[in-house]
Design an enzyme around this catalytic site. Sequence first.
Site, short mmCIF file in Angstrom:
data_model
loop_
_atom_site.label_atom_id
_atom_site.label_comp_id
_atom_site.label_asym_id
_atom_site.label_seq_id
_atom_site.Cartn_x
_atom_site.Cartn_y
_atom_site.Cartn_z
N ASP A 32 1.38 -1.16 -0.02
CA ASP A 32 -0.01 -0.14 0.23
C ASP A 32 0.94 1.17 0.05
O ASP A 32 1.61 1.25 0.71
CB ASP A 32 -0.85 0.54 1.21
CG ASP A 32 -2.31 1.02 0.98
OD1 ASP A 32 -3.09 0.14 1.17
OD2 ASP A 32 -1.90 2.04 0.52
N ASN A 89 -13.34 -3.39 2.96
CA ASN A 89 -13.58 -1.91 2.30
C ASN A 89 -15.06 -2.37 1.65
O ASN A 89 -14.62 -1.95 0.61
CB ASN A 89 -12.92 -1.13 2.51
CG ASN A 89 -12.24 -0.38 3.97
OD1 ASN A 89 -13.04 -1.18 4.77
ND2 ASN A 89 -11.01 0.05 3.92
N GLN A 96 -13.99 2.75 1.70
CA GLN A 96 -13.66 2.30 0.21
C GLN A 96 -13.23 3.51 -0.78
O GLN A 96 -14.05 4.45 -0.74
CB GLN A 96 -13.95 1.09 -0.44
CG GLN A 96 -13.36 1.23 -1.98
CD GLN A 96 -14.60 -0.16 -2.44
OE1 GLN A 96 -15.59 -0.51 -2.51
NE2 GLN A 96 -14.17 -0.91 -3.66
N SER A 97 -12.28 3.57 -0.96
CA SER A 97 -11.54 4.67 -1.95
C SER A 97 -11.26 4.48 -3.29
O SER A 97 -10.90 5.70 -3.82
CB SER A 97 -10.33 5.97 -1.42
OG SER A 97 -9.54 5.12 -0.92
N VAL A 98 -11.03 3.34 -3.57
CA VAL A 98 -10.69 2.51 -4.68
C VAL A 98 -11.54 1.48 -4.76
O VAL A 98 -11.39 0.72 -4.14
CB VAL A 98 -9.05 1.83 -4.59
CG1 VAL A 98 -9.12 1.50 -5.92
CG2 VAL A 98 -7.88 3.26 -4.59
N HIS A 102 -10.02 -5.27 -3.16
CA HIS A 102 -8.41 -5.48 -2.49
C HIS A 102 -8.37 -5.52 -1.08
O HIS A 102 -9.95 -4.81 -0.35
CB HIS A 102 -7.95 -4.17 -2.71
CG HIS A 102 -8.07 -2.77 -2.23
ND1 HIS A 102 -9.35 -1.67 -3.01
CD2 HIS A 102 -8.26 -1.72 -1.03
CE1 HIS A 102 -9.63 -0.77 -2.66
NE2 HIS A 102 -9.27 -0.78 -0.65
N HIS A 104 -6.83 -5.87 2.44
CA HIS A 104 -5.35 -5.11 3.26
C HIS A 104 -5.58 -6.35 3.91
O HIS A 104 -5.55 -6.89 4.94
CB HIS A 104 -6.46 -4.37 3.92
CG HIS A 104 -7.17 -2.77 3.44
ND1 HIS A 104 -6.18 -1.53 3.04
CD2 HIS A 104 -8.27 -2.44 3.09
CE1 HIS A 104 -6.72 -0.50 2.81
NE2 HIS A 104 -8.03 -1.44 2.45
P1 DGP Z 1 -9.61 1.53 0.24
O1 DGP Z 1 -9.77 3.10 0.90
O2 DGP Z 1 -10.29 0.64 0.64
O3 DGP Z 1 -10.30 1.60 -0.70
O4 DGP Z 1 -8.08 1.50 0.04
C1 DGP Z 1 -7.47 2.28 -0.76
C2 DGP Z 1 -5.43 1.82 -0.35
O5 DGP Z 1 -5.33 2.01 -1.77
C3 DGP Z 1 -5.57 2.87 0.51
O6 DGP Z 1 -4.45 2.45 1.97
C4 DGP Z 1 -4.08 3.68 -0.31
C5 DGP Z 1 -3.76 2.46 -2.18
N1 DGP Z 1 -3.47 3.26 -2.75
C6 DGP Z 1 -4.39 3.74 -3.35
N2 DGP Z 1 -3.54 4.98 -4.50
C7 DGP Z 1 -2.10 3.60 -4.45
C8 DGP Z 1 -1.48 3.77 -5.50
O7 DGP Z 1 -1.69 4.22 -6.42
N3 DGP Z 1 -0.40 2.51 -5.52
C9 DGP Z 1 -0.35 1.45 -4.34
N4 DGP Z 1 0.34 0.55 -4.39
N5 DGP Z 1 -1.14 2.14 -3.48
C10 DGP Z 1 -2.51 2.66 -3.45
#
Ligand code: DGP
Length: 116
Positions: A32, A89, A96-98, A102, A104
């Site tokens: 992450d 999430n 959840q932001s992406v 996924h 974690h």
């Molecule tokens: P969530 O908030 O549960 O959707 O987690 C998304 C996670 O993705 C957050 O902990 C940060 C991570 N993240 C966002 N952009 C990138 C990226 O470009 N590369 C990597 N390795 N992680 C990322």
Amino acid sequence: MVSDDCLFCRIVRGEIPADVVAEGESWLAFRDIQPQAPVHVLVIPRRHVESVDSLAPEDADLSGDLLLAAAEVARVEGIAESGYRAVTNVGERAGQSVFHLHVHVLGGRRMRWPPG
Ligand code: DGP
């Protein structure tokens, strides 16, 4: 299926660099970018799935692969014995932001429960 503008699909395609720690036929695991623990790895399906809520009955094998992958990552990262959290999430209100599924994998420190 992959999505052209999905961040994690772009990582799967190698268009955005990632620190990959393990991979399988159906999944990829990478660190992450904003670690919340000494070990913080994301396990994602190679195929675009928005969240756990978007899984279909025919995704049962993939779902199992992702949990098995989380356990493999924990072993590779040396946190299987000390304990870890595997969390996903679902939806913006849950953090959840992406919007590419996924898991974690977090460990290397004591985890508090319940989360905020
Ligand atoms: P969530 O908030 O549960 O959707 O987690 C998304 C996670 O993705 C957050 O902990 C940060 C991570 N993240 C966002 N952009 C990138 C990226 O470009 N590369 C990597 N390795 N992680 C990322």
